[in-house]
Design a protein around this motif. Structure first.
Motif, PDB file in Angstrom:
ATOM      1  N   LEU A 191     -18.939 -29.023  22.228  1.00  0.00           N
ATOM      2  CA  LEU A 191     -19.945 -29.780  23.011  1.00  0.00           C
ATOM      3  C   LEU A 191     -21.215 -29.017  22.840  1.00  0.00           C
ATOM      4  N   PRO A 192     -21.857 -29.996  22.275  1.00  0.00           N
ATOM      5  CA  PRO A 192     -22.783 -30.367  22.306  1.00  0.00           C
ATOM      6  C   PRO A 192     -23.744 -30.810  23.247  1.00  0.00           C
ATOM      7  N   GLY A 193     -23.011 -31.413  24.696  1.00  0.00           N
ATOM      8  CA  GLY A 193     -23.641 -31.734  25.993  1.00  0.00           C
ATOM      9  C   GLY A 193     -23.407 -30.089  26.658  1.00  0.00           C
ATOM     10  N   THR A 194     -22.851 -29.262  26.510  1.00  0.00           N
ATOM     11  CA  THR A 194     -22.408 -28.161  27.133  1.00  0.00           C
ATOM     12  C   THR A 194     -23.475 -27.045  27.048  1.00  0.00           C
ATOM     13  N   PRO A 195     -24.333 -26.330  27.287  1.00  0.00           N
ATOM     14  CA  PRO A 195     -24.740 -25.068  27.308  1.00  0.00           C
ATOM     15  C   PRO A 195     -24.299 -23.980  26.956  1.00  0.00           C
ATOM     16  N   VAL A 196     -24.136 -23.353  25.643  1.00  0.00           N
ATOM     17  CA  VAL A 196     -23.330 -21.691  25.751  1.00  0.00           C
ATOM     18  C   VAL A 196     -24.654 -20.735  26.081  1.00  0.00           C
ATOM     19  N   THR A 197     -23.843 -19.983  26.239  1.00  0.00           N
ATOM     20  CA  THR A 197     -24.481 -18.667  26.426  1.00  0.00           C
ATOM     21  C   THR A 197     -23.648 -16.878  25.728  1.00  0.00           C
ATOM     22  N   LEU A 198     -24.804 -16.670  24.420  1.00  0.00           N
ATOM     23  CA  LEU A 198     -23.871 -15.403  24.205  1.00  0.00           C
ATOM     24  C   LEU A 198     -24.966 -14.013  24.812  1.00  0.00           C
ATOM     25  N   SER A 199     -23.748 -13.692  24.587  1.00  0.00           N
ATOM     26  CA  SER A 199     -24.453 -12.250  25.654  1.00  0.00           C
ATOM     27  C   SER A 199     -25.169 -11.480  24.364  1.00  0.00           C
ATOM     28  N   SER A 200     -25.437 -11.197  23.498  1.00  0.00           N
ATOM     29  CA  SER A 200     -26.367 -10.848  22.301  1.00  0.00           C
ATOM     30  C   SER A 200     -27.954 -11.641  22.201  1.00  0.00           C
ATOM     31  N   GLU A 201     -27.651 -12.705  22.837  1.00  0.00           N
ATOM     32  CA  GLU A 201     -28.818 -13.436  23.423  1.00  0.00           C
ATOM     33  C   GLU A 201     -29.609 -12.921  24.545  1.00  0.00           C
ATOM     34  N   VAL A 202     -29.143 -12.681  25.859  1.00  0.00           N
ATOM     35  CA  VAL A 202     -29.933 -12.417  26.476  1.00  0.00           C
ATOM     36  C   VAL A 202     -29.371 -10.961  27.137  1.00  0.00           C
ATOM     37  N   ALA A 203     -28.779 -10.364  26.388  1.00  0.00           N
ATOM     38  CA  ALA A 203     -29.641  -8.701  26.557  1.00  0.00           C
ATOM     39  C   ALA A 203     -28.218  -8.241  25.823  1.00  0.00           C
ATOM     40  N   ARG A 204     -28.959  -7.528  24.414  1.00  0.00           N
ATOM     41  CA  ARG A 204     -28.224  -6.430  23.497  1.00  0.00           C
ATOM     42  C   ARG A 204     -28.893  -4.966  24.213  1.00  0.00           C
ATOM     43  N   GLU A 205     -27.726  -4.858  25.265  1.00  0.00           N
ATOM     44  CA  GLU A 205     -27.603  -3.732  26.155  1.00  0.00           C
ATOM     45  C   GLU A 205     -25.581  -3.356  26.206  1.00  0.00           C
ATOM     46  N   PHE A 206     -25.878  -2.387  25.928  1.00  0.00           N
ATOM     47  CA  PHE A 206     -24.320  -1.479  26.470  1.00  0.00           C
ATOM     48  C   PHE A 206     -24.087  -1.395  28.006  1.00  0.00           C
ATOM     49  N   ARG A 207     -22.886  -0.896  28.355  1.00  0.00           N
ATOM     50  CA  ARG A 207     -21.884  -1.463  29.137  1.00  0.00           C
ATOM     51  C   ARG A 207     -21.441  -3.244  29.716  1.00  0.00           C
ATOM     52  N   GLU A 208     -20.451  -2.652  29.514  1.00  0.00           N
ATOM     53  CA  GLU A 208     -19.298  -4.191  29.351  1.00  0.00           C
ATOM     54  C   GLU A 208     -20.182  -5.192  30.435  1.00  0.00           C
ATOM     55  N   TYR A 209     -19.550  -4.684  31.483  1.00  0.00           N
ATOM     56  CA  TYR A 209     -19.391  -5.336  32.980  1.00  0.00           C
ATOM     57  C   TYR A 209     -20.825  -5.724  33.543  1.00  0.00           C
ATOM     58  N   PRO A 210     -22.382  -5.174  33.153  1.00  0.00           N
ATOM     59  CA  PRO A 210     -23.829  -5.527  33.394  1.00  0.00           C
ATOM     60  C   PRO A 210     -23.922  -7.286  32.556  1.00  0.00           C
ATOM     61  N   ARG A 211     -23.257  -6.491  30.603  1.00  0.00           N
ATOM     62  CA  ARG A 211     -23.943  -7.046  30.389  1.00  0.00           C
ATOM     63  C   ARG A 211     -22.815  -8.652  30.494  1.00  0.00           C
ATOM     64  N   THR A 212     -21.927  -8.342  30.515  1.00  0.00           N
ATOM     65  CA  THR A 212     -21.206  -9.902  30.521  1.00  0.00           C
ATOM     66  C   THR A 212     -21.882 -10.927  32.382  1.00  0.00           C
ATOM     67  N   ALA A 213     -21.622  -9.837  33.908  1.00  0.00           N
ATOM     68  CA  ALA A 213     -22.229 -10.535  33.991  1.00  0.00           C
ATOM     69  C   ALA A 213     -23.313 -10.787  33.984  1.00  0.00           C
ATOM     70  N   THR A 214     -24.462 -10.766  32.875  1.00  0.00           N
ATOM     71  CA  THR A 214     -25.729 -11.263  33.394  1.00  0.00           C
ATOM     72  C   THR A 214     -25.342 -12.557  32.223  1.00  0.00           C
ATOM     73  N   ALA A 215     -23.867 -12.338  31.576  1.00  0.00           N
ATOM     74  CA  ALA A 215     -23.973 -14.039  30.173  1.00  0.00           C
ATOM     75  C   ALA A 215     -23.381 -14.993  31.164  1.00  0.00           C
ATOM     76  N   VAL A 216     -23.034 -14.453  31.820  1.00  0.00           N
ATOM     77  CA  VAL A 216     -22.137 -15.826  32.644  1.00  0.00           C
ATOM     78  C   VAL A 216     -23.283 -15.698  33.729  1.00  0.00           C
ATOM     79  N   ILE A 217     -23.613 -15.255  34.718  1.00  0.00           N
ATOM     80  CA  ILE A 217     -24.836 -15.875  35.740  1.00  0.00           C
ATOM     81  C   ILE A 217     -26.121 -16.722  34.628  1.00  0.00           C
ATOM     82  N   ASN A 218     -26.128 -16.173  33.740  1.00  0.00           N
ATOM     83  CA  ASN A 218     -27.387 -17.078  32.383  1.00  0.00           C
ATOM     84  C   ASN A 218     -26.809 -18.263  32.681  1.00  0.00           C
ATOM     85  N   ALA A 219     -25.513 -18.484  32.030  1.00  0.00           N
ATOM     86  CA  ALA A 219     -24.801 -19.525  31.999  1.00  0.00           C
ATOM     87  C   ALA A 219     -24.551 -20.675  33.239  1.00  0.00           C
TER      88      ALA A 219
END
Length: 690
Positions: A191-219
């Motif tokens: 899907l070359p035209g669709t931006p992909v956000t990896l949680s490890s690229e935006v927040a290499r930190e623990f606690r699953e919900y905040p890390r997932t929320a950060t990845a989703v909001i960035n996306a």
């Protein structure tokens, strides 16, 4: 940053533009000390037009666009997208069994005692959350391997979703991002035209919900920010300006516009952060260690307390009840601005805000169709704001303001002036509470601080806040309405990196900690140098999040360096920080190092400020007129109205008085004195302390 070609005799210019809800503010500085300013109406439907209009306004005043070497921009596009829900449709890929992490969050709800609680937005529809068969342990070991067949299945399911952006957040990926990178590579290829956000690229930190929320909001923000920065760059280029284009981030530093969408979640506090950067520079200029900023615009007021001329940071933010793991300037925001609407509730009590008349239609006195009374209307009724004192084409109409204020006055049984004073009293109470929130509630005495009010509406309340809070003094910048824009160029480029390690502190932990700091620093410095900043102008600072072993939350502890001596001091620094914040420390308790952090800053070499001019003339030459005003708590009185541009360095004004200028109005109460200080800033004190 690419260099702009120019001949040696031509001065170069730096331009900073802050786009707010009502106005877009622009400041251009030349290296020969010339300064040009512009304040144009914002264009909420497409802020890039307002940006181009601001550049055109500066060019019309004589700024040669071909000689501009740098453009820095503060924007509310990310903030507004989140607040209005105007986000891209996101698909989420997560470890099997964790599909609903965005729904159950941290097993808490915002309104614990509410009988009618509102469920927070999950941000991703449940059908758009794809589970993947893979699993790591809490120590980063592979429990369930990710094979190619599973990757292909996930990619096919995501492709069928018809989403605008994709977030990938796998369990414990902050320890080992191999699986996330496998999925990310496959999704980006398919899907070359669709931006992909990896949680490890935006927040290499623990606690699953905040890390997932950060990845989703960035996306969700990436298509919004990417689209805006491209339109903005095109609009600016159309004016003939070809300089490097930077965008302010929440962390008090900027990022090249071309990379802004990669970490779009870091732009949520883009606008307010510029004001705090300018605050620290102004405090240093006047030798002030303890200052509090009050940035009051049309919709909200941002307050930030600074001690020791160091910007305060927080490692996370809360956005629409979702936690965002992103370093940000520690700013407290309230819904009280010049456009805050006054209204009466069902019991007949007067309320002010958080609803706002915004830029359109705006306060009733703007004559743009607004009918609700606002704080601005109240000032117009009382005379503290006269007609023709706002920038652009806005004309303040007192009859329209009085008619709006009369509507709440009728409910309250008050005259027009009494109702206007009541509106300002409540608005002022909101501001006082905000200042106390960042000072008294943190164990700090506001009497030891200088308030720096800016924004279009901040200085209107300077004298009243000085009196009500017992502050040491108030310092009104020379261009308060343009202060945030001017502060954008102070900050420089900034990159932040973090890594959760969760390790008890001890001799065995030090080599690993030192290794991470060294690698992260080299990576950050290389990126900033690639962005055009000389290596000699890059500084890197480190910190660690620590807690007592077994505690649930941590404290951030600054480091001077990451050599062996500095790292060995981590426990003692943590004990001291814990004692300062909580009043106690257990120095026999083992300390756990939770997360490592670095911040790399590449400084701008902007033009030097002009020297203060000792011009001739009398103070009376600056008096435009005398006007009858009613300053809340003091009654009606005829006061002098000074034109700020005619005031000279060293001039002293006694209150009550009003000082007007293109971008703001300052009000002094009786018994207060203002002196024109260095840089044209206005230092206000109580007369007996002057």
């Amino acid at each position: 940053m690419a260099q702009v070609n120019r001949t040696e005799h031509q001065p170069h210019w730096t331009v900073s533009i802050d786009a707010g809800g009502t106005f877009t503010d622009a400041v251009a500085r030349a290296d020969d000390s010339r300064v040009l300013v512009a304040k144009v109406a914002s264009t909420p439907d497409d802020p890039s037009r307002g940006l181009a209009n601001a550049v055109a306004a500066l060019a019309a005043q004589g700024m040669p666009v071909g000689d501009v070497s740098l453009l820095c921009h503060g924007t509310t596009v990310a903030t507004n997208a989140i607040l209005t829900g105007n986000l891209a449709k996101v698909g989420l890929v997560t470890t099997r069994g964790f599909r609903d992490v965005m729904g159950y969050r941290q097993s808490s709800r915002p309104g614990v005692y509410s009988l009618t609680p509102e469920r927070p937005d999950d941000l991703v529809e449940r059908y758009a959350r794809i589970e993947v068969d893979e699993r790591l342990t809490s120590t980063g070991e592979v429990l369930v391997a990710l094979d190619k067949a599973e990757v292909d299945r996930v990619v096919a399911e995501v492709a069928a979703l018809d989403v605008e952006a994709i977030a990938v957040s796998l369990l414990f990926s902050y320890l080992d991002d191999t699986h996330e990178r496998q999925l990310g590579a496959a999704l980006r290829h398919a899907l070359p035209g669709t931006p992909v956000t990896l949680s490890s690229e935006v927040a290499r930190e623990f606690r699953e919900y905040p890390r997932t929320a950060t990845a989703v909001i960035n996306a969700a923000l990436r298509p919004v920010i990417g689209g805006y920065t491209r339109r903005a760059a095109d609009a600016v280029a159309a004016t003939g300006l070809q300089a490097p284009f930077l965008v302010m981030q929440s962390n008090g530093g900027s990022v090249p516009a071309g990379r802004a969408d990669e970490h779009a979640h870091r732009l949520v506090l883009s606008g307010p952060a510029g004001g705090v950067a300018g605050l620290v520079a102004t405090a240093a200029q006047h030798g002030l260690d303890n200052v509090i900023s009050l940035d009051m615009g049309g919709t909200s007021t941002d307050v930030c307390l600074v001690r020791g001329q160091r910007i305060p940071f927080t490692t996370s933010q809360e956005v629409r009840d979702h936690v965002l793991l992103s370093p940000a300037v520690d700013i407290h925001t309230i819904g009280a601005g010049g456009g805050s609407v006054a209204w009466t509730d069902q019991t007949g009590r007067l309320r002010v805000g958080p609803q706002s008349a915004r830029a359109v239609p705006g306060p009733a006195c703007y004559l743009r169709g607004g009918t609700e009374p606002t704080i601005t209307d109240a000032h117009v009724v009382l005379g503290t704001l006269g007609t023709g004192e706002l920038a652009g084409d806005l004309v303040l109409d007192r009859p329209a303001a009085a008619a709006a204020v009369d509507r709440v006055g009728a409910v309250l049984g008050m005259s027009t002036e009494d109702a206007a004073e009541a509106i300002l009293a409540i608005g002022l109470a909101h501001m006082v509470r905000a200042v106390r929130k960042v000072s008294v509630e943190r164990g700090l005495d506001p009497r030891e601080f200088t308030l720096v009010p800016f924004g279009g509406a901040g200085p209107l309340h300077a004298g009243l806040l000085l009196r009500h809070l017992g502050l040491r003094s108030v310092l009104v910048p020379s261009r308060p309405g343009l202060f945030s824009a001017d502060g954008l160029l102070v900050a420089g480029l900034r990159l932040d990196h973090s890594q959760t390690v969760l390790t008890p502190f001890g001799p065995d932990a030090v080599p690993g900690i030192a290794g991470w700091f060294g690698d992260a620093a080299r990576t950050a410095i290389k990126q900033i140098v690639d962005d055009g900043v000389p290596a000699a102008d890059v500084t890197v600072s480190g910190s660690v999040d620590c807690r007592y072993l077994g505690q649930g939350y941590e404290l951030n502890v600054a480091l001077d360096d990451w050599d062996d001596v500095a790292l060995q001091s981590i426990p003692s620094r943590f004990h001291a920080a814990h004692e300062q914040l909580y009043g106690h420390a257990n120095r026999d308790e083992p300390v756990e190092v939770v997360t490592l952090r670095i911040a790399a800053v590449g400084a701008h070499r902007g033009p030097e400020p002009a020297a203060d001019e000792h011009r001739g003339g009398e103070l009376g030459d600056a008096v435009l007129a005398r006007r009858t005003v009613r300053i809340p708590g003091f009654g009606a009185e005829e006061v002098p109205v000074y034109q700020r541009s005619l005031l000279r360095f060293g001039d002293v004004l006694d209150g009550p008085a009003i000082v007007v200028q293109m971008d703001s109005t300052t009000v002094l109460c009786a018994g207060q004195r203002a002196e024109v200080a260095a840089g044209g800033d206005l230092l206000i004190t109580e007369s007996e302390l002057a």
